[in-house]
Design a protein around this motif. Sequence first.
Motif, PDB file in Angstrom:
ATOM      1  N   ARG A 208       3.693  12.010 -19.971  1.00 24.57           N
ATOM      2  CA  ARG A 208       4.419  12.865 -20.913  1.00 24.57           C
ATOM      3  C   ARG A 208       5.816  12.307 -21.194  1.00 24.57           C
ATOM      4  N   ILE A 209       6.412  11.653 -20.211  1.00 24.03           N
ATOM      5  CA  ILE A 209       7.723  11.029 -20.440  1.00 24.03           C
ATOM      6  C   ILE A 209       7.595   9.860 -21.397  1.00 24.03           C
ATOM      7  N   TYR A 210       6.590   9.006 -21.170  1.00 22.87           N
ATOM      8  CA  TYR A 210       6.345   7.910 -22.109  1.00 22.87           C
ATOM      9  C   TYR A 210       6.194   8.455 -23.536  1.00 22.87           C
ATOM     10  N   ALA A 211       5.369   9.482 -23.673  1.00 22.08           N
ATOM     11  CA  ALA A 211       5.048  10.013 -24.999  1.00 22.08           C
ATOM     12  C   ALA A 211       6.263  10.625 -25.686  1.00 22.08           C
ATOM     13  N   ALA A 212       7.243  11.067 -24.909  1.00 24.32           N
ATOM     14  CA  ALA A 212       8.422  11.716 -25.475  1.00 24.32           C
ATOM     15  C   ALA A 212       9.530  10.736 -25.839  1.00 24.32           C
ATOM     16  N   ALA A 213       9.416   9.489 -25.389  1.00 24.74           N
ATOM     17  CA  ALA A 213      10.457   8.495 -25.657  1.00 24.74           C
ATOM     18  C   ALA A 213      10.210   7.819 -27.003  1.00 24.74           C
ATOM     19  N   ASP A 214      11.176   7.006 -27.426  1.00 23.77           N
ATOM     20  CA  ASP A 214      11.073   6.306 -28.708  1.00 23.77           C
ATOM     21  C   ASP A 214      10.808   4.811 -28.550  1.00 23.77           C
TER      22      ASP A 214
ATOM     23  N   TRP B 245       0.851  -1.186   0.000  1.00 25.86           N
ATOM     24  CA  TRP B 245       0.000   0.000   0.000  1.00 25.86           C
ATOM     25  C   TRP B 245       0.883   1.230   0.000  1.00 25.86           C
ATOM     26  N   HIS B 246       0.252   2.380  -0.097  1.00 23.94           N
ATOM     27  CA  HIS B 246       1.010   3.627  -0.132  1.00 23.94           C
ATOM     28  C   HIS B 246       1.955   3.709   1.071  1.00 23.94           C
ATOM     29  N   PRO B 247       3.175   4.262   0.903  1.00 20.31           N
ATOM     30  CA  PRO B 247       3.671   5.025  -0.244  1.00 20.31           C
ATOM     31  C   PRO B 247       4.296   4.185  -1.356  1.00 20.31           C
ATOM     32  N   GLN B 248       4.114   2.872  -1.344  1.00 20.89           N
ATOM     33  CA  GLN B 248       4.662   2.058  -2.415  1.00 20.89           C
ATOM     34  C   GLN B 248       4.055   2.455  -3.760  1.00 20.89           C
ATOM     35  N   VAL B 249       4.888   2.419  -4.790  1.00 18.08           N
ATOM     36  CA  VAL B 249       4.434   2.652  -6.162  1.00 18.08           C
ATOM     37  C   VAL B 249       4.753   1.386  -6.933  1.00 18.08           C
ATOM     38  N   ASN B 250       3.752   0.544  -7.115  1.00 20.79           N
ATOM     39  CA  ASN B 250       3.986  -0.708  -7.834  1.00 20.79           C
ATOM     40  C   ASN B 250       2.678  -1.218  -8.421  1.00 20.79           C
ATOM     41  N   GLY B 251       2.774  -2.323  -9.169  1.00 23.75           N
ATOM     42  CA  GLY B 251       1.616  -2.849  -9.850  1.00 23.75           C
ATOM     43  C   GLY B 251       0.521  -3.336  -8.925  1.00 23.75           C
TER      44      GLY B 251
ATOM     45  N   GLY C   3      21.802   6.998 -29.082  1.00 19.76           N
ATOM     46  CA  GLY C   3      20.969   7.910 -28.308  1.00 19.76           C
ATOM     47  C   GLY C   3      21.206   7.828 -26.818  1.00 19.76           C
ATOM     48  N   THR C   4      20.106   7.802 -26.052  1.00 21.82           N
ATOM     49  CA  THR C   4      20.196   7.915 -24.595  1.00 21.82           C
ATOM     50  C   THR C   4      19.261   6.918 -23.921  1.00 21.82           C
ATOM     51  N   LYS C   5      19.732   6.363 -22.821  1.00 27.93           N
ATOM     52  CA  LYS C   5      18.891   5.521 -21.971  1.00 27.93           C
ATOM     53  C   LYS C   5      18.367   6.382 -20.826  1.00 27.93           C
ATOM     54  N   VAL C   6      17.074   6.329 -20.593  1.00 28.96           N
ATOM     55  CA  VAL C   6      16.425   7.095 -19.529  1.00 28.96           C
ATOM     56  C   VAL C   6      15.747   6.126 -18.566  1.00 28.96           C
ATOM     57  N   VAL C   7      15.952   6.358 -17.274  1.00 29.19           N
ATOM     58  CA  VAL C   7      15.401   5.483 -16.235  1.00 29.19           C
ATOM     59  C   VAL C   7      14.484   6.300 -15.330  1.00 29.19           C
ATOM     60  N   VAL C   8      13.244   5.847 -15.192  1.00 30.11           N
ATOM     61  CA  VAL C   8      12.278   6.481 -14.294  1.00 30.11           C
ATOM     62  C   VAL C   8      11.946   5.500 -13.180  1.00 30.11           C
ATOM     63  N   GLY C   9      12.069   5.943 -11.948  1.00 34.05           N
ATOM     64  CA  GLY C   9      11.782   5.084 -10.799  1.00 34.05           C
ATOM     65  C   GLY C   9      12.843   5.225  -9.743  1.00 34.05           C
ATOM     66  N   ASP C  10      12.614   4.566  -8.627  1.00 38.63           N
ATOM     67  CA  ASP C  10      13.555   4.606  -7.512  1.00 38.63           C
ATOM     68  C   ASP C  10      13.568   3.238  -6.858  1.00 38.63           C
ATOM     69  N   GLY C  11      14.526   3.040  -5.967  1.00 36.68           N
ATOM     70  CA  GLY C  11      14.606   1.761  -5.284  1.00 36.68           C
ATOM     71  C   GLY C  11      15.991   1.510  -4.738  1.00 36.68           C
ATOM     72  N   PRO C  12      16.176   0.375  -4.085  1.00 35.89           N
ATOM     73  CA  PRO C  12      17.430   0.103  -3.373  1.00 35.89           C
ATOM     74  C   PRO C  12      18.643  -0.050  -4.290  1.00 35.89           C
TER      75      PRO C  12
ATOM     76  N   LEU D  43      15.797   9.796 -13.605  1.00 35.98           N
ATOM     77  CA  LEU D  43      14.871  10.880 -13.318  1.00 35.98           C
ATOM     78  C   LEU D  43      14.127  10.723 -12.000  1.00 35.98           C
ATOM     79  N   GLY D  44      14.298   9.598 -11.316  1.00 35.68           N
ATOM     80  CA  GLY D  44      13.554   9.365 -10.088  1.00 35.68           C
ATOM     81  C   GLY D  44      12.117   8.982 -10.367  1.00 35.68           C
ATOM     82  N   THR D  45      11.300   8.958  -9.325  1.00 34.21           N
ATOM     83  CA  THR D  45       9.906   8.543  -9.455  1.00 34.21           C
ATOM     84  C   THR D  45       9.081   9.636 -10.133  1.00 34.21           C
ATOM     85  N   ARG D  46       8.269   9.232 -11.077  1.00 31.50           N
ATOM     86  CA  ARG D  46       7.330  10.131 -11.742  1.00 31.50           C
ATOM     87  C   ARG D  46       5.983   9.419 -11.827  1.00 31.50           C
ATOM     88  N   THR D  47       4.908  10.157 -11.670  1.00 29.76           N
ATOM     89  CA  THR D  47       3.580   9.558 -11.701  1.00 29.76           C
ATOM     90  C   THR D  47       2.630  10.451 -12.489  1.00 29.76           C
ATOM     91  N   GLY D  48       1.444   9.915 -12.757  1.00 29.72           N
ATOM     92  CA  GLY D  48       0.381  10.704 -13.348  1.00 29.72           C
ATOM     93  C   GLY D  48       0.734  11.309 -14.697  1.00 29.72           C
TER      94      GLY D  48
END
Length: 354
Positions: free
Chosen positions: A239-245, A10-16, A205-214, A229-234
């Motif tokens: 917008r990050i998904y849409a900007a990637a290839d 449960w919160h604050p976890q961000v997972n499936g 090009g570039t590898k981009v990583v979104v998320g956090d963890g141990p 980029l750390g954790t991003r939501t909503g």
Amino acid sequence: MRLLIATDAWHPQVNGVVRSLEQMVRAGEAQGVEPIFLTPQDFRSVPMPGYGEIRLSFVTRAGVIRAFDGHAPTHVHIATEGPIGHAARRACLARGRPFTTSYHTRFPEYLAARAPVPERWSYAWLRRFHAAASGTMVSTASLERELAGRGFSNLMTWTRGVDTELFRPQESDALAGIPGPIFLFVGRLAVEKNISAFLGLDLPGTKVVVGDGPDRARLQGLHPEARFLGTRTGEELARIYAAADVFVFPSLTDTFGIVLLEALACGLPVAAFPVTGPLDVLSGTGAGVLDNDLRTAALACLDIPRERCRAEALRHTWAESARQFYGNIETAHGVGPMRAARRGRPSARLVELG
């Protein structure tokens, strides 16, 4: 239906797990379902070593029974196999109460990656945990076949969905200034996610990583060329998904991967290994490439039309996911006394809680 959901995630976890349960609540409320949650927020808890966002609760069967009596649920679903899940399971067995469970996480593989614990031991423990349920929900057909082969029974399908209004193709400058093509990973930064397999690829090009963890500090130290980029939501995440290839999903252990659907919904083709989750979501769709050579898959995705990815995502709705989830619960709770009672435990008449 007055549904009690017992979950250690449960919160604050961000997972499936958390996202799936949130969506089931939204869909259920629209159908007149009243959800009641038992989470680490209801009990004294401590952070899990190495996973500070995960809380380990100090909970007993008696504590859960008090919660049952206070809320009087008509149905019970146990979402996780942690302390709260175990206490809820014991409470249901004590009351002769049917319940459903769900299998979200490959704990045997995750544990084996961190400690010298044979996977067969962990699977035996999980098999026993779920055996008392009237139904155990799994997210894909391939996972159902695998668990059936390991002796799990009463398996039921519960697929996942995506919010196609939030996650959508759009003009986005979220990754402006980053040299393309942009290969994206989104998820928890932990050893079981196999992120090194992505970051070690020879890609343009570039590898981009979104998320956090141990595992973030270690990965950043080994791969300073990647953008973390750390954790991003909503909307920000959309917008990050849409900007990637290309979305690259290197995990070998996920049971589904909701991020696959989020990427597709934004028009982003997916490169992955041919394993449970990606196989079920992508096989035969033309919206991604599955290959044991992840670099080959990632480069091939650059030629996939984005509209094909979006069209595939539109087939996966949270409404259909909720229909399966609540249908499974009603079916399982109508089965009658639990198999555990029939195996020789003292027979108990089903008693409404409260």
